[in-house]
Motif scaffolding. Structure first.
Motif, PDB file in Angstrom:
ATOM      1  N   HIS A  44      47.877 -24.827 -65.917  1.00  0.00           N
ATOM      2  CA  HIS A  44      48.891 -25.837 -66.746  1.00  0.00           C
ATOM      3  C   HIS A  44      50.662 -25.908 -66.206  1.00  0.00           C
ATOM      4  CE1 HIS A  44      51.773 -26.766 -70.394  1.00  0.00           C
ATOM      5  NE2 HIS A  44      50.751 -26.878 -70.701  1.00  0.00           N
ATOM      6  N   GLY A  45      50.566 -25.107 -65.833  1.00  0.00           N
ATOM      7  CA  GLY A  45      51.911 -25.071 -64.679  1.00  0.00           C
ATOM      8  C   GLY A  45      51.557 -25.600 -63.435  1.00  0.00           C
ATOM      9  N   HIS A  46      50.193 -25.856 -63.233  1.00  0.00           N
ATOM     10  CA  HIS A  46      50.306 -26.990 -61.664  1.00  0.00           C
ATOM     11  C   HIS A  46      49.868 -27.708 -62.072  1.00  0.00           C
ATOM     12  CE1 HIS A  46      51.177 -22.108 -59.606  1.00  0.00           C
ATOM     13  NE2 HIS A  46      50.952 -23.343 -59.016  1.00  0.00           N
ATOM     14  N   VAL A  47      49.875 -28.730 -63.499  1.00  0.00           N
ATOM     15  CA  VAL A  47      49.552 -29.579 -63.203  1.00  0.00           C
ATOM     16  C   VAL A  47      50.681 -30.973 -62.889  1.00  0.00           C
ATOM     17  CG1 VAL A  47      48.691 -31.860 -64.836  1.00  0.00           C
ATOM     18  CG2 VAL A  47      48.588 -29.370 -65.601  1.00  0.00           C
ATOM     19  N   PRO A  48      50.348 -31.517 -61.764  1.00  0.00           N
ATOM     20  CA  PRO A  48      51.574 -32.386 -60.909  1.00  0.00           C
ATOM     21  C   PRO A  48      51.528 -33.541 -62.185  1.00  0.00           C
ATOM     22  CG  PRO A  48      49.104 -32.617 -59.918  1.00  0.00           C
ATOM     23  CD  PRO A  48      48.762 -32.160 -61.210  1.00  0.00           C
ATOM     24  N   TYR A  49      53.456 -33.350 -61.546  1.00  0.00           N
ATOM     25  CA  TYR A  49      54.032 -34.531 -63.400  1.00  0.00           C
ATOM     26  C   TYR A  49      54.241 -35.577 -62.913  1.00  0.00           C
ATOM     27  CZ  TYR A  49      57.760 -36.585 -59.537  1.00  0.00           C
ATOM     28  OH  TYR A  49      58.012 -36.994 -58.051  1.00  0.00           O
ATOM     29  N   PRO A  50      53.210 -36.003 -62.102  1.00  0.00           N
ATOM     30  CA  PRO A  50      53.080 -37.239 -62.748  1.00  0.00           C
ATOM     31  C   PRO A  50      52.269 -37.344 -63.349  1.00  0.00           C
ATOM     32  CG  PRO A  50      52.922 -37.191 -60.225  1.00  0.00           C
ATOM     33  CD  PRO A  50      53.530 -36.179 -60.786  1.00  0.00           C
ATOM     34  N   ILE A  51      51.073 -36.677 -63.944  1.00  0.00           N
ATOM     35  CA  ILE A  51      49.851 -36.528 -65.069  1.00  0.00           C
ATOM     36  C   ILE A  51      50.780 -36.211 -66.169  1.00  0.00           C
ATOM     37  CG2 ILE A  51      47.681 -35.391 -65.429  1.00  0.00           C
ATOM     38  CD1 ILE A  51      47.458 -36.606 -63.149  1.00  0.00           C
ATOM     39  N   VAL A  52      51.956 -35.080 -65.871  1.00  0.00           N
ATOM     40  CA  VAL A  52      52.581 -34.776 -67.122  1.00  0.00           C
ATOM     41  C   VAL A  52      52.910 -36.018 -68.074  1.00  0.00           C
ATOM     42  CG1 VAL A  52      54.422 -33.585 -68.124  1.00  0.00           C
ATOM     43  CG2 VAL A  52      52.378 -32.368 -66.045  1.00  0.00           C
ATOM     44  N   LEU A  53      54.172 -36.912 -66.842  1.00  0.00           N
ATOM     45  CA  LEU A  53      54.571 -38.081 -67.216  1.00  0.00           C
ATOM     46  C   LEU A  53      53.894 -38.837 -68.358  1.00  0.00           C
ATOM     47  CD1 LEU A  53      57.114 -38.396 -64.184  1.00  0.00           C
ATOM     48  CD2 LEU A  53      57.115 -37.773 -66.412  1.00  0.00           C
TER      49      LEU A  53
ATOM     50  N   THR B 298      46.303 -27.258 -54.868  1.00  0.00           N
ATOM     51  CA  THR B 298      45.678 -27.785 -54.000  1.00  0.00           C
ATOM     52  C   THR B 298      44.855 -29.206 -54.355  1.00  0.00           C
ATOM     53  OG1 THR B 298      46.141 -25.265 -52.709  1.00  0.00           O
ATOM     54  CG2 THR B 298      45.022 -27.954 -51.507  1.00  0.00           C
ATOM     55  N   ASN B 299      44.154 -28.697 -55.294  1.00  0.00           N
ATOM     56  CA  ASN B 299      42.856 -29.546 -55.680  1.00  0.00           C
ATOM     57  C   ASN B 299      43.513 -30.797 -56.369  1.00  0.00           C
ATOM     58  OD1 ASN B 299      41.029 -28.132 -54.388  1.00  0.00           O
ATOM     59  ND2 ASN B 299      40.245 -27.096 -56.664  1.00  0.00           N
ATOM     60  N   HIS B 300      44.283 -30.968 -57.058  1.00  0.00           N
ATOM     61  CA  HIS B 300      45.230 -31.554 -58.287  1.00  0.00           C
ATOM     62  C   HIS B 300      45.902 -32.343 -56.638  1.00  0.00           C
ATOM     63  CE1 HIS B 300      44.430 -30.181 -62.532  1.00  0.00           C
ATOM     64  NE2 HIS B 300      43.926 -30.850 -62.111  1.00  0.00           N
ATOM     65  N   TYR B 301      47.098 -31.464 -56.166  1.00  0.00           N
ATOM     66  CA  TYR B 301      47.482 -32.596 -55.266  1.00  0.00           C
ATOM     67  C   TYR B 301      46.442 -33.740 -54.005  1.00  0.00           C
ATOM     68  CZ  TYR B 301      51.279 -33.582 -52.108  1.00  0.00           C
ATOM     69  OH  TYR B 301      51.906 -34.814 -51.175  1.00  0.00           O
ATOM     70  N   VAL B 302      45.410 -33.018 -53.702  1.00  0.00           N
ATOM     71  CA  VAL B 302      44.942 -33.472 -52.456  1.00  0.00           C
ATOM     72  C   VAL B 302      44.423 -35.045 -53.572  1.00  0.00           C
ATOM     73  CG1 VAL B 302      42.952 -33.177 -51.340  1.00  0.00           C
ATOM     74  CG2 VAL B 302      44.560 -31.872 -50.980  1.00  0.00           C
ATOM     75  N   LYS B 303      43.861 -34.777 -54.969  1.00  0.00           N
ATOM     76  CA  LYS B 303      43.433 -35.640 -55.357  1.00  0.00           C
ATOM     77  C   LYS B 303      44.460 -36.962 -55.988  1.00  0.00           C
ATOM     78  CE  LYS B 303      39.668 -37.705 -58.027  1.00  0.00           C
ATOM     79  NZ  LYS B 303      38.929 -38.391 -57.108  1.00  0.00           N
ATOM     80  N   LEU B 304      44.940 -36.713 -56.382  1.00  0.00           N
ATOM     81  CA  LEU B 304      46.214 -37.870 -56.174  1.00  0.00           C
ATOM     82  C   LEU B 304      47.290 -38.060 -54.989  1.00  0.00           C
ATOM     83  CD1 LEU B 304      47.503 -38.142 -59.242  1.00  0.00           C
ATOM     84  CD2 LEU B 304      49.703 -36.833 -58.319  1.00  0.00           C
ATOM     85  N   GLN B 305      46.714 -37.664 -53.752  1.00  0.00           N
ATOM     86  CA  GLN B 305      46.795 -37.959 -53.022  1.00  0.00           C
ATOM     87  C   GLN B 305      45.803 -38.708 -52.352  1.00  0.00           C
ATOM     88  OE1 GLN B 305      47.223 -35.054 -49.869  1.00  0.00           O
ATOM     89  NE2 GLN B 305      48.982 -35.953 -48.782  1.00  0.00           N
ATOM     90  N   SER B 306      44.995 -38.583 -52.879  1.00  0.00           N
ATOM     91  CA  SER B 306      44.007 -39.843 -52.065  1.00  0.00           C
ATOM     92  C   SER B 306      43.585 -41.208 -53.056  1.00  0.00           C
ATOM     93  CB  SER B 306      42.766 -38.695 -52.220  1.00  0.00           C
ATOM     94  OG  SER B 306      41.780 -38.955 -53.100  1.00  0.00           O
ATOM     95  N   ILE B 307      44.063 -40.776 -54.686  1.00  0.00           N
ATOM     96  CA  ILE B 307      44.165 -41.822 -55.624  1.00  0.00           C
ATOM     97  C   ILE B 307      45.109 -43.095 -54.436  1.00  0.00           C
ATOM     98  CG2 ILE B 307      44.648 -42.697 -57.662  1.00  0.00           C
ATOM     99  CD1 ILE B 307      43.072 -39.506 -58.111  1.00  0.00           C
ATOM    100  N   TYR B 308      46.250 -42.938 -54.309  1.00  0.00           N
ATOM    101  CA  TYR B 308      47.318 -43.264 -54.207  1.00  0.00           C
ATOM    102  C   TYR B 308      46.614 -43.931 -52.984  1.00  0.00           C
ATOM    103  CZ  TYR B 308      50.544 -42.191 -58.259  1.00  0.00           C
ATOM    104  OH  TYR B 308      51.174 -42.546 -58.772  1.00  0.00           O
ATOM    105  N   LYS B 309      46.372 -43.107 -51.807  1.00  0.00           N
ATOM    106  CA  LYS B 309      46.432 -43.402 -50.355  1.00  0.00           C
ATOM    107  C   LYS B 309      45.565 -44.727 -50.489  1.00  0.00           C
ATOM    108  CE  LYS B 309      45.631 -42.028 -46.155  1.00  0.00           C
ATOM    109  NZ  LYS B 309      44.582 -41.495 -45.695  1.00  0.00           N
TER     110      LYS B 309
END
Lengths: 530, 454
Positions: A217-226, A330-341
């Motif tokens: 919960h404390g590591h959900v990237p903020y774009p997802i939270v928003l 790490t997992n969420h960040y990397v996934k998010l990064q690859s989605i945008y990329k």
């Protein structure tokens, strides 16, 4: 030595693309004075493709004392009074960087050149872009050159050192694209107001945040939270976004309430900090002159392609693809990064298909900076001298005199008028004020002051108190200089001029628009648009 | 008859030189001005024009403030190369240059006195040789070594110091050393003849600054310490547990893995072997977490905290600095008051402002520094405050007027005073008693502390 790339420290600023642009450029320097050779030094070192020095004088001992690239011997032969300054400067500059090709043209008299085109293009090849630097040229030569660079649409950088005063002026004719202006504090390109399918899917897959265990919960990237927060808001507000100030605060509170402990969950803190990204969308205004007309310039084609892209994607623009660092697993960040990329790569490919004849570097920069891309053009020097500034410019100039430097007499604009007056003086007398080598030098000061008054009138500043109260002292000081070449002033403006040249050549950062005046008495600089 | 009337030229060769078409620095020095040094906001001396002799340039001026002054250039890197050239082109022949670095290939895009063949040689030596050869009127003396290895007497022998350093610690050392050279009389006034101006430049990318420091008169480097915050590093938990960016992987490799693997060996950031090891470990970790972007270039940037550097900015800042040196020595124009900044990324922004003196500056003020502590706080905690608080000291030693509280060295004294570290400061000093702090960072300067206990 842990790397063998001598350009390492600059690549960290302008990257491989910028470096390629430099390598594809030929810089033509007219006038081998210190301001000019210093400008060129700072361009040869970072690796422009080639350069050519054009000049019409022999080396003098004064050159040797104040110009580092004009030496008293060259290839073991004495130069003073014997060798062309263009040649000596060329050889000493060439020696700085074996990657760069140097050439020179020693012409009989710069003032006699009526057609510059052939001379400017003589040492370039067809693949190269051309940039012209004019160094300490007298007004007769400079005005001809300015007019011709304007009609040839060649970027012209004018650099001048005049006693303790220095000046750099850019003349950009036509519309010069700035594809990568790198504005400070640009918001991240996350598209949280209007998402795209791959991002939606990911947000969905994370499910209900309240069900996550605490570390997660404390590591959900903020774009997802928003995204979660704005979806919830819209569901309870009839599909509307927060619009008013209280609503926006309420929206932030709703994010705070999603957190289990706002003091510990940095990701929610980041979400609140970036809450505006969920309900604001950046827009691009397509420049009408580029999209509507029959403009076939690169920038016009890019904007036309953008128009097509936007229509096809329901108003969406190509994505940048980079995301900032944020609190995340790490997992969420990397996934998010690859989605945008991945999305950005798709968008880029589509844009490439839409403008096939354009260079890839340009399309890539355009897509990556779609919100900040802009164009720049300036008036030419000749226009500045022959027609009065428009009302807006005049108001700006007056405004800058209402906010003078802390010691009013040193306000750079007052000295710029002085330099213009010195040029006017030269046009009448064939020499600069104060050139007489005896006690009578001061006699030129009142004559210069008359020119100063005329110049002030031209710029709409004749009635300004600041002008009237300082013109006498300024003209006396400028007469004292007798257009002296001080190496340190030449090197300051040479540095400024070369930095501006790099910005123009690479299309990165924002060039000055369009005149910089360095007042070396107190070290202050001023920027004015004429 | 005609022949005897002919004025002999100074150097017969020069009769070839075309007649000057514009003035020079000598023109300025020989003509009165309404903007002489004494008319400015930071006056140092009165401008008196020199007699102009025709046919002479600054390169062969026998007798002037420029040709007779002795200048120290600190650093022979991006700024140093420019500064040396600017001094040569301003007719200042008596120059010393000090730098401990050797030439690296990545210097060549801006340090224009060096060539590929010079890679590995001393920067100070190659730079001095180049200048002396190119400009025969110059006499540049090279010192290959640390600035900290020179005695105060070395620094005392110069009229002006122009510094082009790349780090805060060296600037603090130089500043404290030169401020410490100023003699203060009984009234607390500095003796002007012992003030050596420091003109300091710095750059980062397209931005830079130049400033004039007149020790004890203007603000000094230490007064502005807060403008140079200590470097921020990545949180250790991110590096160890939730790496996201390539730099997190690189930091993991060189901060955590290197000491584990090589407990005896310090990482040599200039060794390709060491750096390759770090790069490969970082890459390994990045692969494990599917993180993209670990490249050798990026690894170098993170490990060495590389600041981008270009020729143009160095040229601007250095010339601004040497321009000030010319004005300070000749009084031919006003002095920069006191700080000039240049930012070139978005258009151009350049301005000057007065950097104010800090009233309780540890280096250039004689004011007592006030610190608040609890009654129970130990001497060790005080040391912590001195090191990690605003003062950012290195290894403070402390005495009072009649006893030694703690000395960092020599070892015997350290051992003898170590027992005080765990005692409350309040038990070691009398009420209102001041503590005198010495520290390598402050050089010869003593800092007085007044502690108020709560």
């Amino acid at each position: 030595m842990a790397t063998n790339d001598k350009y390492d420290r600059q690549l960290r600023l302008w990257g491989a693309k910028g470096q390629r642009a430099l390598g594809d450029t030929c810089v033509v320097l007219i006038g081998g004075t210190a301001a000019g050779t210093e400008t060129l030094k700072n361009l040869v070192l970072p690796g422009i493709g080639s350069f050519c020095v054009i000049d019409d004088v022999l080396v003098s001992k004064e050159d040797v004392a104040s110009n580092f690239f004009v030496t008293s011997t060259c290839q073991e032969e004495p130069t003073i009074g014997k060798k062309a300054r263009a040649q000596v400067a060329c050889e000493n500059l060439q020696e700085l960087n074996p990657d760069v090709l140097g050439a020179f043209q020693n012409v009989p008299k710069l003032q006699d050149i009526k057609d510059w085109k052939e001379i400017l293009y003589k040492e370039t090849n067809s693949r190269q872009k051309l940039l012209v630097i004019a160094s300490d040229l007298d007004p007769l030569v400079l005005e001809t050159l300015s007019a011709q660079c304007s009609s040839l649409q060649l970027p012209l950088v004018m650099v001048q050192s005049y006693g303790l005063m220095g000046c750099v002026k850019l003349q950009l004719s036509g519309k010069v694209p700035l594809l990568d202006p790198k504005p400070a504090n640009a918001p991240p390109d996350l598209r949280l107001k209007k998402s795209f399918p791959a991002l939606d899917e990911f947000v969905q897959s994370i499910g209900d945040l309240s069900k996550l265990e605490s570390h997660e919960h404390g590591h959900v990237p903020y774009p997802i939270v928003l995204r979660k927060a704005i979806e919830a808001w819209r569901a309870s507000h009839g599909g509307q976004d927060p619009k008013t100030f209280p609503e926006k605060n309420e929206f932030k509170d709703s994010i705070k309430n999603m957190s289990r402990d706002i003091h510990k969950e940095v990701n929610f803190e980041e979400a609140i900090q970036h809450a505006y990204l969920a309900y604001t969308e950046r827009e691009v205004f397509l420049p009408e002159d580029l999209v509507g007309g029959d403009d076939s310039s690169m920038l016009a084609k890019l904007f036309q392609a953008l128009d097509t892209f936007r229509e096809k994607h329901d108003g969406r623009l190509p994505l940048n693809g980079a995301i900032p660092d944020m609190t995340a697993s790490t997992n969420h960040y990397v996934k998010l990064q690859s989605i945008y990329k991945t999305q950005a790569e798709q968008d880029l490919q589509e844009m490439k298909d839409l403008c096939q004849d354009l260079p890839e570097d340009a399309i890539q920069s355009f897509c990556a900076n779609v919100f900040s891309v802009t164009q720049m053009s300036t008036r030419s020097l000749v226009e500045e001298l022959t027609s009065q500034p428009d009302e807006e410019t005049m108001d700006d100039l007056k405004m800058s005199l209402m906010d003078p430097y802390e010691v009013e007499a040193h306000t750079p604009l007052l000295w710029y008028l002085g330099l213009r007056a010195c040029h006017a003086f030269f046009k009448k007398q064939g020499r600069y004020p104060g050139m007489k080598d005896d006690e009578s030098w001061e006699a030129d000061a009142p004559l210069l002051e008359e020119e100063y008054k005329a110049v002030a009138l031209h710029y709409g500043l004749a009635d300004e108190g600041l002008v009237k109260s300082n013109q006498g002292d300024i003209c006396h000081e400028l007469t004292r200089y007798a257009n002296a070449e001080l190496h340190n002033v030449a090197s300051v403006v040479g540095g400024v001029a070369s930095q501006e040249a790099v910005k123009i050549i690479t299309g990165q950062y924002i060039p000055l628009n369009n005149t910089y005046l360095f007042n070396g008495i107190v070290g202050v600089g001023g920027l004015y648009k004429f | 008859m005609m022949e005897t009337e002919k004025t002999p030229s100074i150097e017969p060769m020069d009769t070839d030189s075309p007649a000057p078409t514009r003035g020079s620095l000598l023109t300025l020095m020989s003509r009165p001005s309404r903007f002489g040094n004494d008319s400015g906001a930071l006056p140092i001396g009165e401008f008196e024009p020199i007699a102009k002799s025709s046919g002479v340039t600054t390169a062969d001026l026998p007798d002037s403030a420029l040709s007779q002054s002795k200048i120290l250039v600190v650093g022979a890197g991006g700024l140093g190369c420019e500064i040396l050239k600017d001094l040569a082109m301003s007719g200042m022949p008596n120059v010393h240059v000090i730098d401990l670095d050797s030439i690296d290939v990545t210097n060549l895009n801006r340090q224009f006195l060096f060539r590929q063949k010079d890679v590995g040689s001393s920067k100070a030596k190659v730079a001095a040789e180049f200048i002396n050869k190119r400009c025969p009127w110059m006499n540049v003396v090279a010192h290959h070594g640390k600035i900290q290895d020179k005695d105060p007497s070395f620094y005392k022998s110069f009229n002006v110091i122009v510094s082009g350093l790349d780090n805060v610690e060296a600037r603090r050392w130089l500043n404290a050393t030169v401020c410490g050279l100023v003699d203060i009389d009984e009234d607390g006034d500095p003796d002007p003849s012992t003030i050596i101006p420091i003109i300091d430049g710095g750059t980062e990318g397209f931005s830079g600054q130049a400033r004039v420091i007149l020790p004890r008169i203007t603000s000094c480097f230490e007064c502005s310490l807060e403008a140079f915050p200590p470097q921020r590093s990545f949180p250790l938990c991110t590096i160890a547990e939730t790496p996201r960016r390539p730099e997190h992987c690189i930091a993991y490799a060189f901060i955590l893995e290197w000491p584990k693997q090589f407990p005896e060996k310090k990482l040599d950031k200039d060794s390709p072997d060491d750096m390759k090891w770090v790069y490969e470990k970082a890459l390994e970790r990045a692969k494990k977490y599917n993180i993209e972007g670990v490249t050798y270039m990026h690894t170098m940037g993170v490990v060495k905290t590389i600041i981008p550097a270009v020729a143009s900015t160095n040229a601007i800042v250095s010339a601004a600095c040497v321009g000030e040196a010319v004005k300070i020595l000749t009084f031919c124009s006003q002095t920069l008051n006191t700080y000039m900044m240049y930012m070139g990324s978005e258009g151009v922004y350049s301005h000057t402002f007065v950097y104010e003196k800090k009233h309780d500056c540890a280096v250039c003020s004689t004011e007592t520094h006030k610190i608040e502590m609890s009654k129970e706080a130990t001497l060790n905690e005080l040391i912590q405050i001195l090191r990690e608080g605003d003062l950012r000291l290195g290894a403070p030693s402390m005495t009072t007027s009649n006893k030694t509280l703690y000395m960092q060295k020599p070892p015997a004294l350290e051992k003898a005073t170590r027992k005080n570290l765990d005692k409350p400061v309040s038990s070691l000093i009398d009420t209102d008693e001041e503590i005198v702090v010495t520290d390598p960072i402050l050089q010869s300067i003593n800092l007085s502390l007044a502690i108020s206990f709560q």
